[in-house]
Design a protein around this motif. Structure first.
Motif, mmCIF file in Angstrom:
data_model
loop_
_atom_site.group_PDB
_atom_site.id
_atom_site.type_symbol
_atom_site.label_atom_id
_atom_site.label_comp_id
_atom_site.label_asym_id
_atom_site.label_seq_id
_atom_site.Cartn_x
_atom_site.Cartn_y
_atom_site.Cartn_z
ATOM 1 N N SER A 70 0.875 -1.225 0.025
ATOM 2 C CA SER A 70 -0.069 0.023 -0.092
ATOM 3 C C SER A 70 0.790 1.460 0.035
ATOM 4 O O SER A 70 0.798 2.296 -0.701
ATOM 5 C CB SER A 70 -0.961 0.038 1.108
ATOM 6 N N VAL A 71 1.945 1.281 0.778
ATOM 7 C CA VAL A 71 2.775 2.366 0.809
ATOM 8 C C VAL A 71 3.508 2.470 -0.611
ATOM 9 O O VAL A 71 3.729 3.726 -0.982
ATOM 10 C CB VAL A 71 3.926 2.375 1.988
ATOM 11 N N PHE A 72 3.852 1.468 -1.079
ATOM 12 C CA PHE A 72 4.525 1.422 -2.206
ATOM 13 C C PHE A 72 3.724 1.977 -3.316
ATOM 14 O O PHE A 72 4.134 2.967 -4.308
ATOM 15 C CB PHE A 72 5.183 0.067 -2.863
ATOM 16 N N ALA A 73 2.496 1.497 -3.588
ATOM 17 C CA ALA A 73 1.525 2.038 -4.501
ATOM 18 C C ALA A 73 1.217 3.610 -4.361
ATOM 19 O O ALA A 73 1.165 4.307 -5.279
ATOM 20 C CB ALA A 73 0.146 1.263 -4.333
ATOM 21 N N HIS A 74 1.106 3.659 -3.057
ATOM 22 C CA HIS A 74 0.897 5.355 -2.803
ATOM 23 C C HIS A 74 2.124 6.206 -3.214
ATOM 24 O O HIS A 74 1.946 7.292 -3.934
ATOM 25 C CB HIS A 74 0.738 5.413 -1.304
ATOM 26 N N PHE A 75 3.492 5.796 -2.673
ATOM 27 C CA PHE A 75 4.439 6.353 -3.186
ATOM 28 C C PHE A 75 4.491 6.568 -4.540
ATOM 29 O O PHE A 75 4.832 7.594 -5.344
ATOM 30 C CB PHE A 75 5.688 5.700 -2.602
ATOM 31 N N ILE A 76 4.472 5.470 -5.373
ATOM 32 C CA ILE A 76 4.509 5.684 -6.903
ATOM 33 C C ILE A 76 3.426 6.511 -7.475
ATOM 34 O O ILE A 76 3.700 7.392 -8.534
ATOM 35 C CB ILE A 76 4.444 4.172 -7.538
ATOM 36 N N SER A 77 2.176 6.413 -6.982
ATOM 37 C CA SER A 77 1.078 7.454 -7.517
ATOM 38 C C SER A 77 1.301 8.705 -7.338
ATOM 39 O O SER A 77 1.143 9.609 -8.043
ATOM 40 C CB SER A 77 -0.021 6.922 -6.746
ATOM 41 N N PHE A 78 1.933 9.024 -6.164
ATOM 42 C CA PHE A 78 2.169 10.339 -5.727
ATOM 43 C C PHE A 78 3.455 11.039 -6.789
ATOM 44 O O PHE A 78 3.491 12.012 -7.287
ATOM 45 C CB PHE A 78 2.597 10.541 -4.287
ATOM 46 N N ALA A 79 4.632 10.255 -6.908
ATOM 47 C CA ALA A 79 5.747 10.465 -7.702
ATOM 48 C C ALA A 79 5.087 10.934 -9.072
ATOM 49 O O ALA A 79 5.749 11.551 -9.826
ATOM 50 C CB ALA A 79 6.610 9.271 -7.636
ATOM 51 N N LYS A 80 4.328 9.870 -9.593
ATOM 52 C CA LYS A 80 3.613 10.166 -11.091
ATOM 53 C C LYS A 80 2.989 11.332 -11.085
ATOM 54 O O LYS A 80 2.963 12.190 -12.138
ATOM 55 C CB LYS A 80 2.733 8.988 -11.464
ATOM 56 N N GLU A 81 2.079 11.654 -10.123
ATOM 57 C CA GLU A 81 1.114 12.689 -10.254
ATOM 58 C C GLU A 81 2.061 13.998 -10.366
ATOM 59 O O GLU A 81 1.533 14.865 -10.881
ATOM 60 C CB GLU A 81 0.400 12.864 -8.892
ATOM 61 N N PHE A 82 3.249 14.032 -9.563
ATOM 62 C CA PHE A 82 3.953 15.170 -9.604
ATOM 63 C C PHE A 82 5.223 15.178 -10.295
ATOM 64 O O PHE A 82 6.270 15.958 -10.024
ATOM 65 C CB PHE A 82 3.955 15.575 -8.154
ATOM 66 N N ASP A 83 5.207 14.122 -11.158
ATOM 67 C CA ASP A 83 6.727 14.048 -11.892
ATOM 68 C C ASP A 83 8.006 13.771 -11.259
ATOM 69 O O ASP A 83 8.845 14.730 -11.390
ATOM 70 C CB ASP A 83 6.537 15.058 -13.135
ATOM 71 N N LEU A 84 8.097 13.142 -10.082
ATOM 72 C CA LEU A 84 9.104 13.246 -9.212
ATOM 73 C C LEU A 84 9.980 12.166 -9.559
ATOM 74 O O LEU A 84 11.085 12.010 -8.829
ATOM 75 C CB LEU A 84 8.556 13.121 -7.833
ATOM 76 N N LEU A 85 9.546 11.286 -10.416
ATOM 77 C CA LEU A 85 10.301 9.981 -10.751
ATOM 78 C C LEU A 85 10.375 9.719 -12.281
ATOM 79 O O LEU A 85 9.519 9.927 -12.872
ATOM 80 C CB LEU A 85 10.049 8.572 -10.161
ATOM 81 N N ASP A 86 11.799 9.530 -12.726
ATOM 82 C CA ASP A 86 11.750 9.288 -14.146
ATOM 83 C C ASP A 86 11.434 7.663 -14.531
ATOM 84 O O ASP A 86 11.690 6.714 -13.438
ATOM 85 C CB ASP A 86 12.988 9.360 -14.785
#
Length: 223
Positions: free
Chosen positions: A186-202
């Protein structure tokens, strides 16, 4: 993030080995975290899209900062749960699956190979220092965030991702034996969703976990 019910992790000890991490047991098998029953273990059902979106009246930098503090605390806590298993002998390199090995760059810009526990200690200490820096993450009313805050956030998210990827690839057996795979997923999915939403990870940074991310995208968990 109280919906993760993380209070249950307090005082957790070493598990009785129910799942095997031996080479013989895992040979020619997909990683445990990619098995459907494991991947779908979640505390939060449905998409994280609504959870990560910036609230209407919230300042963007404050929203990014608050969530970054939360993700750091969660990743730090989950690594603490498996730290007894992440030793120099067990994890001599900072790896995240076949062909992925991270190196540390010191203050002299020299690239150094470190064992996973050393690398992660450096990373988490560096992030903690950055988060505590009032110039980067001001807490006083009227203070402004620096103009280069996004670049700093991208570095933090890249490093947090590497810690999560190492936990998945090297310590998922321990998560299963502790019965906390739902928390971490759940934390991983939340983390990736947030990073994608705000373009924080390539995308290239997410490559070690690309299969799990793609599965969550197919399931509508990560959008």
């Amino acid at each position: 993030m109280s919906f993760f019910g993380l209070g249950k992790l307090a005082g957790i000890g070493k598990p009785k080995q129910a799942f095997s991490s031996s080479a013989a047991a895992l040979k020619n098998q997909p990683p445990l975290f990619l098995r459907k029953n494991c991947a779908l273990a979640h505390l939060v059902k449905g998409s994280f899209k609504g959870v990560v979106q910036q609230p209407k009246y919230a300042d963007l930098n404050e929203w990014l900062s608050i969530n970054t503090f939360e993700f750091f605390n969660l990743v730090n806590m989950f690594y603490g749960v498996v730290t007894d298993f992440c030793t120099i002998n067990e994890c001599p390199t900072m790896s995240a699956g076949p062909g992925t090995e991270y190196t540390w760059t010191d203050t002299q810009r020299k690239t150094i190979k470190l064992a996973a526990p050393q690398y992660i200690d450096y990373v988490l200490s560096q992030i903690q220092t950055t988060l505590d820096d009032e110039r980067m993450f001001p807490t006083k009313a009227g203070s402004e965030f620096p103009k280069d805050i996004r670049a700093t956030l991208c570095v933090i998210y890249r490093h947090l991702f590497r810690v999560l990827a190492h936990i998945y690839w090297s310590h998922y057996v321990e998560l299963l034996n502790l019965k906390i795979e739902g928390h971490v997923n759940s934390v991983f999915a939340h983390f990736i969703s947030f990073a994608k939403e705000f373009d924080l990870l390539d995308r290239k940074d997410m490559a070690p976990m690309a299969d799990l991310i793609a599965f969550y995208e197919q399931q509508g968990i990560v959008v």
